[in-house]
Design an enzyme around this catalytic site. Structure first.
Site, PDB file in Angstrom:
ATOM      1  N   ARG A  94       9.188  40.418  56.248  1.00  0.00           N
ATOM      2  CA  ARG A  94       8.659  41.048  57.462  1.00  0.00           C
ATOM      3  C   ARG A  94       7.242  40.571  57.774  1.00  0.00           C
ATOM      4  O   ARG A  94       6.565  41.148  58.617  1.00  0.00           O
ATOM      5  CB  ARG A  94       8.671  42.571  57.323  1.00  0.00           C
ATOM      6  N   LEU A  96       4.579  40.690  55.817  1.00  0.00           N
ATOM      7  CA  LEU A  96       3.495  41.513  55.283  1.00  0.00           C
ATOM      8  C   LEU A  96       2.527  40.692  54.436  1.00  0.00           C
ATOM      9  O   LEU A  96       1.302  40.846  54.545  1.00  0.00           O
ATOM     10  CB  LEU A  96       4.061  42.676  54.470  1.00  0.00           C
ATOM     11  N   LEU A  97       3.059  39.827  53.584  1.00  0.00           N
ATOM     12  CA  LEU A  97       2.183  38.993  52.769  1.00  0.00           C
ATOM     13  C   LEU A  97       1.347  38.082  53.651  1.00  0.00           C
ATOM     14  O   LEU A  97       0.147  37.890  53.405  1.00  0.00           O
ATOM     15  CB  LEU A  97       2.993  38.176  51.765  1.00  0.00           C
ATOM     16  N   TYR A 126       2.983  30.213  47.579  1.00  0.00           N
ATOM     17  CA  TYR A 126       1.592  30.104  48.007  1.00  0.00           C
ATOM     18  C   TYR A 126       1.210  28.771  48.628  1.00  0.00           C
ATOM     19  O   TYR A 126       0.141  28.655  49.233  1.00  0.00           O
ATOM     20  CB  TYR A 126       0.679  30.437  46.829  1.00  0.00           C
ATOM     21  N   PHE A 414      -5.061  36.528  35.632  1.00  0.00           N
ATOM     22  CA  PHE A 414      -5.778  37.543  36.412  1.00  0.00           C
ATOM     23  C   PHE A 414      -4.943  37.971  37.611  1.00  0.00           C
ATOM     24  O   PHE A 414      -3.946  37.358  37.921  1.00  0.00           O
ATOM     25  CB  PHE A 414      -7.156  37.029  36.868  1.00  0.00           C
TER      26      PHE A 414
END
Length: 414
Positions: A94, A96-97, A126, A414
């Site tokens: 959708r 969102l990211l 990414y 991390f």
């Protein structure tokens, strides 16, 4: 209906943390202590959530924090580290990211961050946001009886010594040792006081309870701390009552070759230990070659790890050093518009500036991220179609300019 994507309020932290746990398949609940820790240590202005307009619940999470990344030559470059990225399976596909990432990268560039960094849980995600895999890791499993090491070894031959210490002592001596390692290791990132508190059990998160570990400190003949190994061991015995324990290395930091050699020999000399798992190391780590029989160290993992996204090309390329002299004009394309432009790099001077000179190489910002720490080959990227050569010989020059004698290593998740 479109979800509401924004920085969260402190009152929304419990819901946000539950969504993080769900996204990472952690079933443990969120305690008041977890919420208080996050409120105390996190920056809510850099903590995003996506909220379902129907239920008001948090359905996606995203957080960043300030970080320093060591680059070739030893400079510490300002980065925005991305973490806690989740989208619930009910709300995937959708956008969102993309909305959260766009807001973060724009804010990072406006803050003056040179780079953005992350550890990618999944490879395909990414690259479309301009990140490139920049440092890899490998792990070995050492078959101790096959190493050829002297089983009667009891102390380093260089006059140094190894002492077992408690967590408090590791917490006291570890930070200074890590800072020395970080200054000499491109790909390494900084650790704050809380990192050491969590790593040594002084502070605990409910859904990741601390498990007691062993801490071995290497000191030189002059008494200076030059290495630290943190490890655990299982309790496996065969049916014939023979010990077959495995040591799992949690971290091994060494600022000299003597310290590194002594700590690996120590780990391979512990009674009842048949195997040693090294934990994530640099792909060109010395561990196997330190053994009389390197075949005793079997490579069990090799994968991408640290990803880099360049936000400010000029400052990024000025920050690092280069192996050979050379001038390259790079045409960088960036779908987000943050790093677009043509740049002239003079490697001998460590100078970079925008230019209108004829282009030598064309590449996307993600390819520049892969080149940046010296781990990737410009020749390979050109063969993969990720770099276009406009001047003959420019790819070979870029390969020589950007590559480093040792591969980068990031010791931290991390």
């Amino acid at each position: 209906m479109s979800a509401d994507v924004r920085p969260i309020a402190e009152s929304e932290l419990p819901d946000w943390l539950r969504t993080v746990n769900t996204g990472f398949l952690e079933t443990a609940g969120v305690t008041d202590s977890d919420v208080a820790q996050r409120a105390r240590h996190g920056d809510l202005a850099r903590t995003q959530g996506a909220f379902d307009p129907g239920t008001g619940g948090c359905v996606a999470t995203f957080r960043s924090f300030p970080q320093e990344l060591t680059v070739p030559g030893g400079a510490a470059v300002r980065s925005s580290a991305v973490t806690n990225v989740t989208v619930l399976p009910t709300h995937r596909r959708r956008g969102l990211l993309t909305r959260m990432m766009t807001a973060e990268l724009t804010a990072a560039r406006d803050r003056g961050d040179v780079l953005s960094t992350l550890i990618a849980a999944e490879y395909p995600i990414y690259g479309r946001y301009g990140y490139g895999p920049a440092a890899s890791v490998s792990e070995w499993e050492i078959d101790v009886p096959r190493t050829g090491l002297n089983p009667r070894w009891s102390a380093p031959a260089d006059g140094g010594r190894i002492d077992l210490v408690d967590a408090a002592e590791a917490r006291r001596t570890g930070p200074g040792l890590h800072e020395r390692l970080r200054a000499a290791t491109h790909g390494a990132v900084d650790r704050d006081a809380r990192w050491w508190s969590l790593a040594t059990g002084a502070e605990e998160i409910s859904y990741r309870p601390y498990k007691e570990r062993f801490h071995a400190v290497y000191r030189t003949a002059a008494g200076e701390v030059a290495g630290l190994a943190v490890y655990s061991a299982d309790g496996h015995w065969t049916d014939a009552k023979l010990p077959k324990n495995t040591v799992q290395v949690k971290q091994l930091l060494a600022v000299t070759a003597d310290a590194e050699r002594a700590l690996w020999h120590f780990l391979c000399s512990i009674d009842w230990v048949a195997r040693v798992r090294t934990g994530f190391r640099a792909p060109d780590d010395l561990v196997a070659q330190l053994l009389p029989d390197p075949r005793a160290a079997a490579l069990v993992t090799t994968a991408d790890f640290l990803w880099v996204r360049v936000l400010d090309v000029v400052r990024a390329l000025r920050a690092r050093t280069y192996a050979v002299p050379g001038v390259l004009v790079l045409e960088v394309t960036d779908a987000a518009g943050l790093a677009d432009g043509r740049y002239r790099l003079d490697a001998a001077k460590g100078a970079c500036e925008r230019t209108a000179d004829p282009v030598d190489l064309r590449l996307e910002v993600s390819a520049l991220g892969s080149l940046y720490l010296g781990d990737e080959s410009a020749v390979r990227l050109a063969q993969l179609g990720r770099i276009a050569e406009e001047r003959p010989g420019a790819v070979a020059l870029a390969d020589a300019v950007f590559r480093t004698a040792r591969r980068p290593w990031c010791p931290d998740v991390f």
